[in-house]
Design an enzyme around this catalytic site. Structure first.
Site, PDB file in Angstrom:
ATOM      1  N   GLU A   1       0.832  -1.203   0.000  1.00 29.12           N
ATOM      2  CA  GLU A   1       0.000   0.000   0.000  1.00 29.12           C
ATOM      3  C   GLU A   1       0.863   1.249   0.000  1.00 29.12           C
ATOM      4  O   GLU A   1       1.843   1.342   0.745  1.00 29.12           O
ATOM      5  CB  GLU A   1      -0.897  -0.012   1.250  1.00 29.12           C
ATOM      6  CG  GLU A   1      -2.299   0.429   0.996  1.00 29.12           C
ATOM      7  CD  GLU A   1      -3.055  -0.537   0.080  1.00 29.12           C
ATOM      8  OE1 GLU A   1      -3.204  -0.204  -1.125  1.00 29.12           O
ATOM      9  OE2 GLU A   1      -3.499  -1.585   0.549  1.00 29.12           O
TER      10      GLU A   1
ATOM     11  N   GLU B   1      -6.882   9.802 -14.477  1.00 26.01           N
ATOM     12  CA  GLU B   1      -7.140  10.094 -13.065  1.00 26.01           C
ATOM     13  C   GLU B   1      -6.171  11.139 -12.523  1.00 26.01           C
ATOM     14  O   GLU B   1      -6.556  12.007 -11.737  1.00 26.01           O
ATOM     15  CB  GLU B   1      -7.057   8.811 -12.235  1.00 26.01           C
ATOM     16  CG  GLU B   1      -7.503   9.014 -10.805  1.00 26.01           C
ATOM     17  CD  GLU B   1      -8.223   7.823 -10.213  1.00 26.01           C
ATOM     18  OE1 GLU B   1      -8.508   7.856  -9.007  1.00 26.01           O
ATOM     19  OE2 GLU B   1      -8.524   6.866 -10.946  1.00 26.01           O
TER      20      GLU B   1
ATOM     21  N   ASP C   1      -3.976   0.349  -9.416  1.00 27.45           N
ATOM     22  CA  ASP C   1      -5.405   0.074  -9.585  1.00 27.45           C
ATOM     23  C   ASP C   1      -5.741  -0.207 -11.042  1.00 27.45           C
ATOM     24  O   ASP C   1      -6.479  -1.154 -11.360  1.00 27.45           O
ATOM     25  CB  ASP C   1      -6.237   1.253  -9.078  1.00 27.45           C
ATOM     26  CG  ASP C   1      -6.097   1.464  -7.579  1.00 27.45           C
ATOM     27  OD1 ASP C   1      -5.471   0.621  -6.915  1.00 27.45           O
ATOM     28  OD2 ASP C   1      -6.598   2.493  -7.093  1.00 27.45           O
TER      29      ASP C   1
END
Length: 396
Positions: A30, A157, A169
């Site tokens: 992460e 994005e 992602d």
């Protein structure tokens, strides 16, 4: 009503095809992707589905079954970053990115419907972007490979919507395969599909959606990214990927010796030096956790990954400080009820956690989490299994 039938109702003619792209859940890794690090996502069975047809008049029309709003009509020549088109910015941003890259996209009609929970940290936005990119690429005969679709979706994005996310992602949505977790090097997009058959080991990976919406465009995500970049500059490396785990103590001593405010950028603003130290520690140890996890999976020790997940949550909570009471509650209660490990997943500040459990303990752990939320008067979370599923594809 199917998406094709709804498309016909909206636009008065049938679509040229229907495509799907999944959301994802990240097993480990992460806040490493924008640091050129390692990640291990898997695609969910939840997808964004798009019925699409080309237009030749420079008009882009988009509609979502999930917003309750009407058709949004835009001129492709007038698409500009940060233009305030709300949810429609995601598909519009993809069309803008394709055209900005020189691809001859002259317009499209889209109808979208998604089963990926929004604001749950499961990449609902990436699913919208990737399904749009795949559909438009195929309809216009662009022949773009999945990694290029992912890069264009990320650019949409980053530059159009304004969220400085990494590539994970979009790569997960475009590239994951059924029954596998994707071991991805985000620097060069080197990747390996790792078998992830939990059922064969008597295990289940649960997603606990706290239903606490997160929003990554509010500055907190960007602040962490800026802090990581400040740490890399202070250490004289390209990105934090270049700090080896064995070098961490020396790196942290170097950062601790910097003067107060050294984490600030040239304009005198930005994260403080103490924050930079924490962010660097998280990224370097998180990359190491990905390496430990892949070694365990390769050795067939799936259960051994549980403590690594919990360790990762502690780092996200204490060093990166992107958790919240609801996510911490899931992790602590699940582990106390017999889970093998648990952690928040995604960008944090709400969203979801994952829990690795023995199949025999699934109901017990799920009930303990639901009961704990009820006892504290919190919104009832949604609990469901994460089944490694296929990436983006054409349905018809």
């Amino acid at each position: 009503m199917s998406v094709a039938e709804k498309f016909r109702e909206l636009y008065g003619y049938g679509p040229e095809g229907v495509w799907a792209a999944p959301g994802r859940v990240n097993l480990i890794g992460e806040y490493t992707d924008f640091n050129d690090g390692f990640v291990m996502p898997l695609a969910l069975p939840h997808t964004a589905v798009a019925a699409v047809a080309r237009r030749t008049d420079g008009v882009l029309r988009v509609h979502s079954a999930d917003t309750g709003e009407g058709v949004v009509e835009l001129a492709v020549d007038a698409l500009e970053p940060h233009s305030g088109t709300c949810w429609a910015a995601y598909p519009a941003g993809v069309v803008w990115a394709l055209r900005d890259a020189g691809h001859p996209v002259t317009g499209a009609d889209l109808h979208l419907a998604s089963t990926v929970p929004t604001g749950a940290g499961l990449s609902s936005s990436a699913a919208l972007e990737v399904v749009t990119a795949l559909a438009v690429s195929e309809l216009y005969g662009l022949g773009l490979p999945p990694e290029e679709l992912a890069r264009l979706a990320q650019r949409a994005e980053n530059a159009f919507v304004g969220v400085p996310c990494g590539i994970m992602d979009q790569m997960a949505s475009a590239h994951c395969t059924e029954g596998h977790v994707l071991h991805l090097d985000t620097r060069d997009l080197g990747r390996r599909q790792v078998p992830f058959d939990l059922a064969a080991h008597g295990l289940r990976l649960l997603v606990v959606d706290t239903r606490l919406k997160h929003a990554l465009g509010d500055g907190a995500y960007a602040e962490r990214r800026a802090g990581c970049e400040a740490g890399a500059r202070a250490l004289g490396v390209r990105t934090l990927r270049d700090v080896e785990y064995g070098q961490l103590d020396d790196a942290l001593r170097t950062l601790a010796d910097l003067p107060t405010g050294a984490g600030a950028g040239a304009g005198g603003c930005g994260p403080a030096a103490e924050q930079v130290v924490r962010y660097v520690r998280h990224v370097v140890t998180e990359n190491h956790r990905v390496e430990r996890t892949i070694a365990l999976l390769d050795a067939g020790d799936v259960r051994g990954t549980g403590p690594v997940l919990t360790e990762g949550h502690g780092s996200l909570r204490d060093d990166l400080r992107v958790s919240c009471p609801e996510l911490d509650l899931v992790v602590s209660v699940a582990n106390a009820a017999g889970a093998l490990g648990a952690r928040m997943t995604g960008g944090g500040f709400g969203g979801s956690a994952i829990v690795l459990v023995e199949t025999a303990d699934e109901d017990t752990v799920s009930k303990a989490v639901l009961d704990a939320f009820a006892a504290e008067g919190r919104t009832t979370p949604r609990v469901f299994p994460a089944v490694p599923s296929a990436g983006a594809r054409r349905l018809r």
